[in-house]
Design a protein around this motif. Structure first.
Motif, PDB file in Angstrom:
ATOM      1  N   GLU A  13       1.134  -1.328  -0.048  1.00 57.76           N
ATOM      2  CA  GLU A  13       0.128   0.475  -0.371  1.00 57.76           C
ATOM      3  C   GLU A  13       0.789   1.738   0.097  1.00 57.76           C
ATOM      4  OE1 GLU A  13      -2.653   1.889   2.865  1.00 57.76           O
ATOM      5  OE2 GLU A  13      -3.087   0.055   3.504  1.00 57.76           O
ATOM      6  N   ARG A  14       1.500   1.207   0.987  1.00 57.33           N
ATOM      7  CA  ARG A  14       2.519   2.271   0.559  1.00 57.33           C
ATOM      8  C   ARG A  14       3.101   3.120   0.054  1.00 57.33           C
ATOM      9  NH1 ARG A  14       2.152   6.347   3.221  1.00 57.33           N
ATOM     10  NH2 ARG A  14       4.044   7.016   3.532  1.00 57.33           N
ATOM     11  N   TYR A  15       3.773   1.582  -0.988  1.00 59.68           N
ATOM     12  CA  TYR A  15       4.806   1.376  -2.084  1.00 59.68           C
ATOM     13  C   TYR A  15       4.036   2.306  -3.301  1.00 59.68           C
ATOM     14  CZ  TYR A  15       6.445  -0.463  -6.551  1.00 59.68           C
ATOM     15  OH  TYR A  15       7.062   0.163  -7.458  1.00 59.68           O
ATOM     16  N   GLU A  16       2.676   0.838  -3.127  1.00 59.52           N
ATOM     17  CA  GLU A  16       1.777   2.354  -4.642  1.00 59.52           C
ATOM     18  C   GLU A  16       1.601   3.367  -4.273  1.00 59.52           C
ATOM     19  OE1 GLU A  16      -2.147  -0.854  -4.295  1.00 59.52           O
ATOM     20  OE2 GLU A  16      -0.592  -2.113  -5.322  1.00 59.52           O
ATOM     21  N   TYR A  17       1.694   3.548  -3.346  1.00 56.69           N
ATOM     22  CA  TYR A  17       1.034   5.400  -2.956  1.00 56.69           C
ATOM     23  C   TYR A  17       2.311   6.472  -3.498  1.00 56.69           C
ATOM     24  CZ  TYR A  17       0.142  10.235  -0.414  1.00 56.69           C
ATOM     25  OH  TYR A  17       0.312  11.045  -0.469  1.00 56.69           O
ATOM     26  N   LEU A  18       3.637   5.953  -2.607  1.00 52.01           N
ATOM     27  CA  LEU A  18       4.675   6.921  -2.920  1.00 52.01           C
ATOM     28  C   LEU A  18       4.946   6.656  -4.703  1.00 52.01           C
ATOM     29  CD1 LEU A  18       6.592   5.746   0.269  1.00 52.01           C
ATOM     30  CD2 LEU A  18       5.104   8.277  -0.328  1.00 52.01           C
ATOM     31  N   PHE A  19       4.990   5.858  -4.647  1.00 56.04           N
ATOM     32  CA  PHE A  19       5.552   5.515  -6.209  1.00 56.04           C
ATOM     33  C   PHE A  19       4.924   5.541  -7.055  1.00 56.04           C
ATOM     34  CE2 PHE A  19       6.114   3.363 -10.380  1.00 56.04           C
ATOM     35  CZ  PHE A  19       7.506   3.033 -10.447  1.00 56.04           C
ATOM     36  N   LYS A  20       3.582   6.272  -7.304  1.00 54.66           N
ATOM     37  CA  LYS A  20       2.469   6.878  -7.937  1.00 54.66           C
ATOM     38  C   LYS A  20       1.764   8.433  -7.971  1.00 54.66           C
ATOM     39  CE  LYS A  20      -1.420   5.556  -7.809  1.00 54.66           C
ATOM     40  NZ  LYS A  20      -3.272   4.701  -7.379  1.00 54.66           N
ATOM     41  N   ILE A  21       2.622   9.181  -6.322  1.00 58.50           N
ATOM     42  CA  ILE A  21       2.829  10.494  -6.065  1.00 58.50           C
ATOM     43  C   ILE A  21       4.078  10.519  -6.931  1.00 58.50           C
ATOM     44  CG2 ILE A  21       1.191  10.546  -3.854  1.00 58.50           C
ATOM     45  CD1 ILE A  21       3.505  11.357  -2.326  1.00 58.50           C
ATOM     46  N   ASN A  22       5.033  10.507  -6.738  1.00 58.95           N
ATOM     47  CA  ASN A  22       6.652  10.920  -7.330  1.00 58.95           C
ATOM     48  C   ASN A  22       6.512   9.652  -8.658  1.00 58.95           C
ATOM     49  OD1 ASN A  22       8.348  11.664  -4.797  1.00 58.95           O
ATOM     50  ND2 ASN A  22       7.338   9.432  -4.455  1.00 58.95           N
ATOM     51  N   ASP A  23       5.334   9.885  -9.602  1.00 57.23           N
ATOM     52  CA  ASP A  23       5.665   9.716 -11.377  1.00 57.23           C
ATOM     53  C   ASP A  23       6.003  10.877 -11.698  1.00 57.23           C
ATOM     54  OD1 ASP A  23       5.539   9.151 -13.426  1.00 57.23           O
ATOM     55  OD2 ASP A  23       2.773   8.872 -13.504  1.00 57.23           O
ATOM     56  N   LYS A  24       6.990  11.101 -12.418  1.00 54.97           N
ATOM     57  CA  LYS A  24       7.647  11.719 -13.348  1.00 54.97           C
ATOM     58  C   LYS A  24       6.917  12.711 -14.750  1.00 54.97           C
ATOM     59  CE  LYS A  24      11.548  12.705 -16.118  1.00 54.97           C
ATOM     60  NZ  LYS A  24      13.543  12.661 -16.022  1.00 54.97           N
ATOM     61  N   ALA A  25       5.802  12.432 -14.268  1.00 55.34           N
ATOM     62  CA  ALA A  25       4.447  12.913 -14.977  1.00 55.34           C
ATOM     63  C   ALA A  25       4.067  13.574 -14.314  1.00 55.34           C
ATOM     64  CB  ALA A  25       3.867  11.524 -16.094  1.00 55.34           C
ATOM     65  N   LYS A  26       3.285  13.242 -13.582  1.00 53.84           N
ATOM     66  CA  LYS A  26       3.306  14.519 -12.230  1.00 53.84           C
ATOM     67  C   LYS A  26       4.216  15.243 -11.578  1.00 53.84           C
ATOM     68  CE  LYS A  26      -0.177  11.166 -11.517  1.00 53.84           C
ATOM     69  NZ  LYS A  26      -1.248  10.469 -10.807  1.00 53.84           N
ATOM     70  N   GLY A  27       5.508  15.597 -12.108  1.00 59.66           N
ATOM     71  CA  GLY A  27       6.957  16.407 -11.379  1.00 59.66           C
ATOM     72  C   GLY A  27       7.575  15.501 -10.626  1.00 59.66           C
TER      73      GLY A  27
END
Length: 119
Positions: A77-91
């Motif tokens: 759960e933590r991995y998915e959340y942190l990976f998603k918010i640090n997506d390069k497409a989202k800055g």
């Protein structure tokens, strides 16, 4: 002149030798401390091998993912959340994503080691 050159070389060699010996002693003490903290024995060896393979310690992985326990669901759960918010497409940052991925990889390895030891 040659006499002074020889003395400088000998003195320099002694200084480098002492520094090298001191560094070796410090590294040995650090490895002994790490082994003691890991618990020693087979479990400690597995823990140290996982640290070396992943390139990240268990404590650092827990800090990166901000997990207290090590349940597979919490880590995922933590991995998915942190990976998603640090997506390069989202800055976000590819570097942070790679650290997050390595932290998850390390925690997954630790969970599997504990599961093997309990079985």
């Amino acid at each position: 002149m040659a006499k002074y050159l020889v003395q400088i070389i000998i003195l320099g060699s002694q200084i480098v030798g002492k520094a090298f010996t001191k560094a070796l002693k410090q590294e040995y003490a650090a490895s002994q401390e790490a082994a003691r903290r890991a618990g020693g024995g087979r479990a400690g060896a597995a823990h140290a091998a996982a640290n070396a393979k992943a390139g990240i310690s268990l404590e650092e992985a827990k800090q990166i993912l901000n997990v207290k326990g090590m349940t597979k669901d919490e880590v995922q759960e933590r991995y998915e959340y942190l990976f998603k918010i640090n997506d390069k497409a989202k800055g976000g940052s590819f570097y942070l994503q790679s650290k997050i991925y390595r932290a998850k990889e390390r925690l997954d390895k630790e969970v599997s080691i504990k599961k093997e030891n309990n079985v």
